[in-house]
Scaffold this motif. Sequence first.
Motif, PDB file in Angstrom:
ATOM      1  N   ALA A 165       0.828  -1.204   0.000  1.00  0.00           N
ATOM      2  CA  ALA A 165       0.000   0.000   0.000  1.00  0.00           C
ATOM      3  C   ALA A 165       0.865   1.258   0.000  1.00  0.00           C
ATOM      4  O   ALA A 165       0.581   2.223  -0.721  1.00  0.00           O
ATOM      5  CB  ALA A 165      -0.938   0.002   1.208  1.00  0.00           C
ATOM      6  N   GLU A 166       1.933   1.231   0.780  1.00  0.00           N
ATOM      7  CA  GLU A 166       2.839   2.384   0.810  1.00  0.00           C
ATOM      8  C   GLU A 166       3.566   2.553  -0.516  1.00  0.00           C
ATOM      9  O   GLU A 166       3.611   3.651  -1.066  1.00  0.00           O
ATOM     10  CB  GLU A 166       3.845   2.252   1.950  1.00  0.00           C
ATOM     11  N   LEU A 167       4.136   1.486  -1.016  1.00  0.00           N
ATOM     12  CA  LEU A 167       4.977   1.591  -2.212  1.00  0.00           C
ATOM     13  C   LEU A 167       4.194   1.780  -3.502  1.00  0.00           C
ATOM     14  O   LEU A 167       4.674   2.445  -4.431  1.00  0.00           O
ATOM     15  CB  LEU A 167       5.869   0.351  -2.326  1.00  0.00           C
ATOM     16  N   LEU A 168       2.978   1.215  -3.569  1.00  0.00           N
ATOM     17  CA  LEU A 168       2.226   1.242  -4.823  1.00  0.00           C
ATOM     18  C   LEU A 168       1.074   2.242  -4.847  1.00  0.00           C
ATOM     19  O   LEU A 168       0.617   2.623  -5.924  1.00  0.00           O
ATOM     20  CB  LEU A 168       1.673  -0.159  -5.122  1.00  0.00           C
ATOM     21  N   TRP A 169       0.599   2.660  -3.669  1.00  0.00           N
ATOM     22  CA  TRP A 169      -0.578   3.519  -3.642  1.00  0.00           C
ATOM     23  C   TRP A 169      -0.319   4.845  -2.917  1.00  0.00           C
ATOM     24  O   TRP A 169      -0.389   5.906  -3.512  1.00  0.00           O
ATOM     25  CB  TRP A 169      -1.755   2.771  -3.003  1.00  0.00           C
ATOM     26  N   ALA A 170      -0.016   4.781  -1.638  1.00  0.00           N
ATOM     27  CA  ALA A 170       0.111   5.996  -0.834  1.00  0.00           C
ATOM     28  C   ALA A 170       1.348   6.813  -1.217  1.00  0.00           C
ATOM     29  O   ALA A 170       1.279   8.037  -1.338  1.00  0.00           O
ATOM     30  CB  ALA A 170       0.150   5.650   0.650  1.00  0.00           C
ATOM     31  N   ARG A 171       2.468   6.143  -1.372  1.00  0.00           N
ATOM     32  CA  ARG A 171       3.730   6.784  -1.756  1.00  0.00           C
ATOM     33  C   ARG A 171       4.062   8.006  -0.916  1.00  0.00           C
ATOM     34  O   ARG A 171       4.392   9.075  -1.439  1.00  0.00           O
ATOM     35  CB  ARG A 171       3.715   7.134  -3.233  1.00  0.00           C
ATOM     36  N   THR A 172       3.989   7.833   0.391  1.00  0.00           N
ATOM     37  CA  THR A 172       4.312   8.932   1.305  1.00  0.00           C
ATOM     38  C   THR A 172       5.809   9.100   1.484  1.00  0.00           C
ATOM     39  O   THR A 172       6.257  10.140   1.953  1.00  0.00           O
ATOM     40  CB  THR A 172       3.682   8.698   2.684  1.00  0.00           C
ATOM     41  N   GLY A 173       6.577   8.070   1.168  1.00  0.00           N
ATOM     42  CA  GLY A 173       8.021   8.132   1.319  1.00  0.00           C
ATOM     43  C   GLY A 173       8.504   7.853   2.728  1.00  0.00           C
ATOM     44  O   GLY A 173       9.672   8.083   3.041  1.00  0.00           O
ATOM     45  N   ILE A 174       7.636   7.343   3.584  1.00  0.00           N
ATOM     46  CA  ILE A 174       8.034   7.146   4.990  1.00  0.00           C
ATOM     47  C   ILE A 174       9.189   6.177   5.153  1.00  0.00           C
ATOM     48  O   ILE A 174       9.983   6.319   6.083  1.00  0.00           O
ATOM     49  CB  ILE A 174       6.853   6.715   5.885  1.00  0.00           C
ATOM     50  N   PHE A 175       9.304   5.198   4.270  1.00  0.00           N
ATOM     51  CA  PHE A 175      10.367   4.208   4.415  1.00  0.00           C
ATOM     52  C   PHE A 175      11.758   4.812   4.189  1.00  0.00           C
ATOM     53  O   PHE A 175      12.760   4.190   4.512  1.00  0.00           O
ATOM     54  CB  PHE A 175      10.157   3.021   3.483  1.00  0.00           C
ATOM     55  N   THR A 176      11.804   6.005   3.633  1.00  0.00           N
ATOM     56  CA  THR A 176      13.088   6.644   3.373  1.00  0.00           C
ATOM     57  C   THR A 176      13.461   7.667   4.447  1.00  0.00           C
ATOM     58  O   THR A 176      14.494   8.325   4.330  1.00  0.00           O
ATOM     59  CB  THR A 176      13.084   7.346   2.001  1.00  0.00           C
ATOM     60  N   THR A 177      12.637   7.790   5.479  1.00  0.00           N
ATOM     61  CA  THR A 177      12.904   8.804   6.500  1.00  0.00           C
ATOM     62  C   THR A 177      13.462   8.179   7.771  1.00  0.00           C
ATOM     63  O   THR A 177      13.034   7.103   8.194  1.00  0.00           O
ATOM     64  CB  THR A 177      11.626   9.584   6.858  1.00  0.00           C
ATOM     65  N   ALA A 178      14.388   8.888   8.360  1.00  0.00           N
ATOM     66  CA  ALA A 178      14.965   8.439   9.635  1.00  0.00           C
ATOM     67  C   ALA A 178      13.911   8.467  10.743  1.00  0.00           C
ATOM     68  O   ALA A 178      13.917   7.605  11.629  1.00  0.00           O
ATOM     69  CB  ALA A 178      16.160   9.313  10.007  1.00  0.00           C
TER      70      ALA A 178
END
Length: 103
Positions: A18-31
């Motif tokens: 859901a994050e990678l394909l839909w929401a794309r908030t970029g949270i996985f790239t934040t400290a």
Amino acid sequence: MLEYTLATVVAVVVVVAAELLWARTGIFTTAKFWLATAIVWFFQIWVDGWLTRLPDPIVSYAPQHFLGVRFPFDIPIEDFGFGFALVTAVIIGWELAGRKERA
């Protein structure tokens, strides 16, 4: 059947997808996301460890429903997957709500 394990894997895959394909908030790239995850896991270890500590757990798991791998303090490793999925889903929702508010 390993229902708890399967449910954990599905929850993690659905939230990450859901994050990678839909929401794309970029949270996985934040400290700050990974710091928040570490903080959640720190407290989860102490609370979940107390609740599941063998030989006299407050919460018990039917052995046929999970892998049986417990680490640390006798915590079923599936609990970490569920914790990750739940917290990540909330953060994604929070980020999406913030987007709508700014728009």
